[in-house]
Design an enzyme around this catalytic site. Structure first.
Site, PDB file in Angstrom:
ATOM      1  NE  ARG A 103      -1.274   2.360   2.825  1.00  0.00           N
ATOM      2  CZ  ARG A 103      -0.564   3.517   3.244  1.00  0.00           C
ATOM      3  NH1 ARG A 103      -0.445   4.558   2.736  1.00  0.00           N
ATOM      4  NH2 ARG A 103      -0.298   3.321   4.602  1.00  0.00           N
ATOM      5  CG  ASP A 104       3.717   3.938   2.921  1.00  0.00           C
ATOM      6  OD1 ASP A 104       3.502   5.015   2.302  1.00  0.00           O
ATOM      7  OD2 ASP A 104       4.149   4.226   4.071  1.00  0.00           O
ATOM      8  CG  HIS A 134       9.195   7.251   5.755  1.00  0.00           C
ATOM      9  ND1 HIS A 134       8.873   8.127   4.858  1.00  0.00           N
ATOM     10  CD2 HIS A 134       8.626   6.376   5.937  1.00  0.00           C
ATOM     11  CE1 HIS A 134       7.572   7.754   4.504  1.00  0.00           C
ATOM     12  NE2 HIS A 134       7.398   6.643   5.247  1.00  0.00           N
ATOM     13  CB  CYS A 150       8.352  10.174   1.241  1.00  0.00           C
ATOM     14  SG  CYS A 150       7.248  11.574   1.669  1.00  0.00           S
ATOM     15  CG  ASN A 196       7.454   3.397   3.523  1.00  0.00           C
ATOM     16  OD1 ASN A 196       7.098   3.974   4.377  1.00  0.00           O
ATOM     17  ND2 ASN A 196       6.977   3.403   2.207  1.00  0.00           N
TER      18      ASN A 196
HETATM   19 MG    MG Z   1       5.627   5.372   5.064  1.00  0.00          MG
END
Ligand code: MG
Length: 328
Positions: A24-25, A218, A249, A258
């Protein structure tokens, strides 16, 4: 070496739950849009490597995040899975879609700062919390488990420093709504350990203990594992990470986003902290995914192990060929 030498460190939890966010992220922040069959294989491989909690996707409007526009098809294709498999929902419509897809756990995504609430959710921080409050209440009525995320907990790209008391207010609001756990996000990767200790201490003084919290670091400034270490020392036992370090990001202006799950697993296993994760299987999955995305994994551990794993794959292929010849 394919596994770290184990030397236990006192004062750490025996076991940590890794909450995997790569599907997802990670994928929502990658420029390549993968087909649903590739995502299904990815998720099956993550679960097979022993990850106990794998976030699957996000039920945001398809126009917001084209990378995750196939949420219904993904859930239908995955079928019933072992373990925890939350999905992100931004509003009531997202919750409708998640329930219709048979989801058992959802996550809502709040902001610690006004600027990010406006940019990410197009609402003030207070307005977005009101919307989440209704979503969480209905989710709980439906028997779902709910996780809360708080982004920009340790720094904001528009506001700069973030007041920890103000972060604690948002965490407290999510707990009061009924979120079972709350993940503290360092969305731009700027935190250093003192900030992490300070926030955890403030939350403890408000009776929000580490058992209710997760950390989501992160690695933009190379601080993710140092921050993880102090969070573990303060009793946190759930750590978010992304296989292969998927997902730079977009707000940090950097390719490094991440914390990579493999880097986390190496760190934890080396200190004798159990995760249940098969590091080699996970690295193979991230190498496979890097091929799909057409770029190398930013994970240090995946990079370090890649050549020995690829050499083994070549050996295995050669052995298989010889066996086939023998049997043929
Ligand atoms: Mg993240």
């Amino acid at each position: 070496m394919r596994e770290p030498q184990v030397t236990p460190v006192g004062g750490l939890p025996e076991r940590v739950t890794i909450y995997e966010v790569g599907a997802r992220d990670g994928l929502q922040n990658e420029s390549v849009v993968l087909d649903v069959a590739t995502k299904i294989e990815f998720i099956h491989r993550l679960i097979a490597s022993g990850l106990p909690a794998v976030e699957l996707t996000s039920f945001v409007p398809p126009s917001w995040i084209p990378q995750l526009a196939d949420a219904e098809a993904l859930l239908a294709g995955l079928g019933t899975l072992p373990g925890r498999h939350p999905v992100l929902v931004p509003n009531q419509r997202g919750l409708d879609r998640a329930i219709a897809s048979g989801v058992r756990e959802i996550a809502v995504f709040a902001s610690a700062t006004e600027s990010f609430a406006q940019r990410n959710l197009n609402r003030s921080r207070a307005e977005s919390l009101e919307i989440f409050s209704a979503v969480v209440a209905r989710g709980l009525d439906e028997g779902l488990t709910v996780r809360g995320y708080v982004s920009m907990c340790f720094g904001d790209p528009w506001e700069g420093p973030v007041e920890p008391g103000s972060v604690a207010d948002v965490v407290e609001a999510l707990v009061a709504m009924g979120c079972g756990d709350v993940s503290l996000g360092d969305t731009i990767g700027v935190a250093t350990p003192g900030q992490v200790i300070d926030l955890l201490d403030r939350l403890a003084r408000r009776a929000i203990g580490p058992e209710r919290l997760a950390v989501h670091f992160h690695d933009t400034y190379g601080q993710a594992l140092a921050n993880t270490f102090v969070a573990l020392q303060h009793g946190v036992t759930t750590v978010d990470a992304s296989a292969g370090g998927l997902g730079g990001c977009p707000y940090a202006g950097s390719a490094t986003g991440n914390l990579a799950t493999e880097d986390l697993v190496w760190h934890l296993h080396g200190m004798g902290v159990e995760t249940g994760v098969d590091l080699e299987a996970l690295c193979r999955t991230s190498l496979w995914m890097a091929d799909r995305l057409g770029r190398p994994s930013p994970s240090r551990t995946v990079t370090a192990l890649a050549s020995s794993l690829e050499a083994t794959s070549a050996d295995d292929a050669a052995i298989e060929r010889r066996e086939e010849e023998h049997h043929g």
